[in-house]
Design an enzyme around this catalytic site. Structure first.
Site, PDB file in Angstrom:
ATOM      1  N   SER A   1       0.800  -1.218   0.000  1.00 40.28           N
ATOM      2  CA  SER A   1       0.000   0.000   0.000  1.00 40.28           C
ATOM      3  C   SER A   1       0.832   1.267   0.000  1.00 40.28           C
ATOM      4  CB  SER A   1      -0.951   0.009   1.200  1.00 40.28           C
ATOM      5  OG  SER A   1      -0.225   0.094   2.384  1.00 40.28           O
TER       6      SER A   1
ATOM      7  N   HIS B   1       0.912   3.477   6.677  1.00 41.47           N
ATOM      8  CA  HIS B   1       0.243   4.503   5.886  1.00 41.47           C
ATOM      9  C   HIS B   1       0.752   5.881   6.264  1.00 41.47           C
ATOM     10  CE1 HIS B   1      -3.653   2.286   4.514  1.00 41.47           C
ATOM     11  NE2 HIS B   1      -2.622   2.017   3.752  1.00 41.47           N
TER      12      HIS B   1
ATOM     13  N   ASP C   1      -7.875   6.938  18.210  1.00 40.48           N
ATOM     14  CA  ASP C   1      -7.050   6.731  19.376  1.00 40.48           C
ATOM     15  C   ASP C   1      -5.619   6.529  18.967  1.00 40.48           C
ATOM     16  OD1 ASP C   1      -8.063   5.032  22.311  1.00 40.48           O
ATOM     17  OD2 ASP C   1      -6.325   6.265  21.940  1.00 40.48           O
TER      18      ASP C   1
END
Lengths: 167, 178
Positions: free
Chosen positions: A55, A95, A133
């Protein structure tokens, strides 16, 4: 076939075999100690991770090694590459942070002066996951090694040496 | 002493030490290259429209649409340890509830030195939304062009390439495009 080896084995004796096992165990233990010690310094549960998904291509490919830090009491910034684990899923996700929202806590109707890093909302790119969170975040990428062969070479080499060494 | 094991041992030890030293040297060498990029960025228009929230069909959500011009020369950032550049345009503002926001609404990956001279006039690539759903009473936004240098080996470095000189206000939301 193995008669030669068995003969040397018998010649060396039981104590030598025990010593060999002890050596092997100490190698494993010191490796684990270094890893955990690094984790303590960098404040992450896993300071070194291997990229498992594509990714972040073309930046990080599968099998690349990342070095993580998770500075305490410091906010994450846009552009940081985070590694996070969603509860219930085993595979950590790599990411990039696209949006940060520093929520200021209101205690008894009074707005606190400074936003705390714990209240930061992050949006990372990829699947558009909202992270409510910071707990889930393992760390941010600081260093990078585009050399997956090295890992295999090192691990294989060390394993071989540990087994082969007689001294 | 001169057994095959000893030889393998020596060769592999030398090999791994050399590789480690070499990699460290390469990683450290990127600190020598300190040339910074030059460029300018200007925001030509900011419009705010009210629309439907993406995952909640009956909730209203404001979207900002930003048009901008970028001219930047990022070639000084390319050295032998540069794998790629991640260039992004960021808006920074505080909303009516005091939440400080940093939002990326445009980015580009630059992989070759030949592509490092950027001249773009475009609009936002990602939806620019507000967490509290409304841009009303937000502070004017600072727009910055930033980069992230990703090396082959070593530390990731971040920097700023250009910045809009004055913060720009969000206009009032409009319901439909005239």
């Amino acid at each position: 076939m193995f008669s030669e080896e068995l003969k040397t084995f018998r010649r060396l004796g039981f104590r030598h075999v025990l010593l060999q096992i002890l050596n092997f165990a100490s190698v494993l233990a010191s490796g684990l100690m270094i890893y955990k010690g690094l984790g303590l310094i960098t404040n992450t549960e896993s300071p070194i991770v291997v990229v498992l998904s594509g990714s972040m291509e073309p930046a990080f490919y599968r099998g690349d090694i990342l070095f993580l830090v998770n500075p305490q009491n410091k906010r994450y910034e846009v552009g940081d590459i985070t590694v996070y684990k969603i509860p219930g899923q085993d595979i950590p996700i790599v990411h990039r942070v696209l949006e940060t929202h520093d929520v200021v806590k209101v205690v008894n109707g009074v707005r606190q002066a400074k936003p705390l890093p714990e209240n930061q909302l992050l949006l990372t790119k990829g699947d558009n996951n909202y992270l409510d969170d910071r707990k889930h975040i393992v760390g941010k990428v600081r260093g990078y090694n585009d050399f997956p062969q090295l890992k295999y070479a090192l691990l294989g080499g060390l394993g071989l040496l540990a087994l082969v060494q007689r001294e | 002493m001169h057994s095959i094991y000893a030889r393998i041992n020596n060769v592999s030890a030398t090999l791994s030490t050399t590789i480690m030293v070499l990699l460290t040297a390469i990683a450290l060498s990127s600190f020598i290259f300190t040339g910074g990029p030059t460029g300018s960025v200007e925001v030509t228009s900011v419009k705010v429209f009210s629309g439907e929230a993406r995952r909640y069909p009956h909730r209203r959500q404001e979207y900002a649409f930003v048009n901008f011009n970028i001219t930047a020369d990022l070639t000084p950032l390319f050295n032998w340890n540069t794998k790629q550049l991640f260039v992004y345009l960021e808006a920074e503002y505080t909303n009516a509830k005091g939440v400080r926001n940093e939002v990326v609404f445009w980015d580009r990956i630059v992989r070759r030195k030949e592509d490092a001279v950027i001249a773009v006039s475009g609009k936002n690539k990602y939806p620019f939304r507000e967490v509290s759903a409304k841009f009303k009473n937000s502070t004017p936004a600072n727009y910055t062009l930033k980069y992230n240098l990703m090396p082959f080996v070593g530390m990731l470095t971040y920097g700023e390439a250009a910045r809009v000189t004055e913060p720009i206000d969000f206009p009032l939301a409009r319901e439909r495009v005239e």
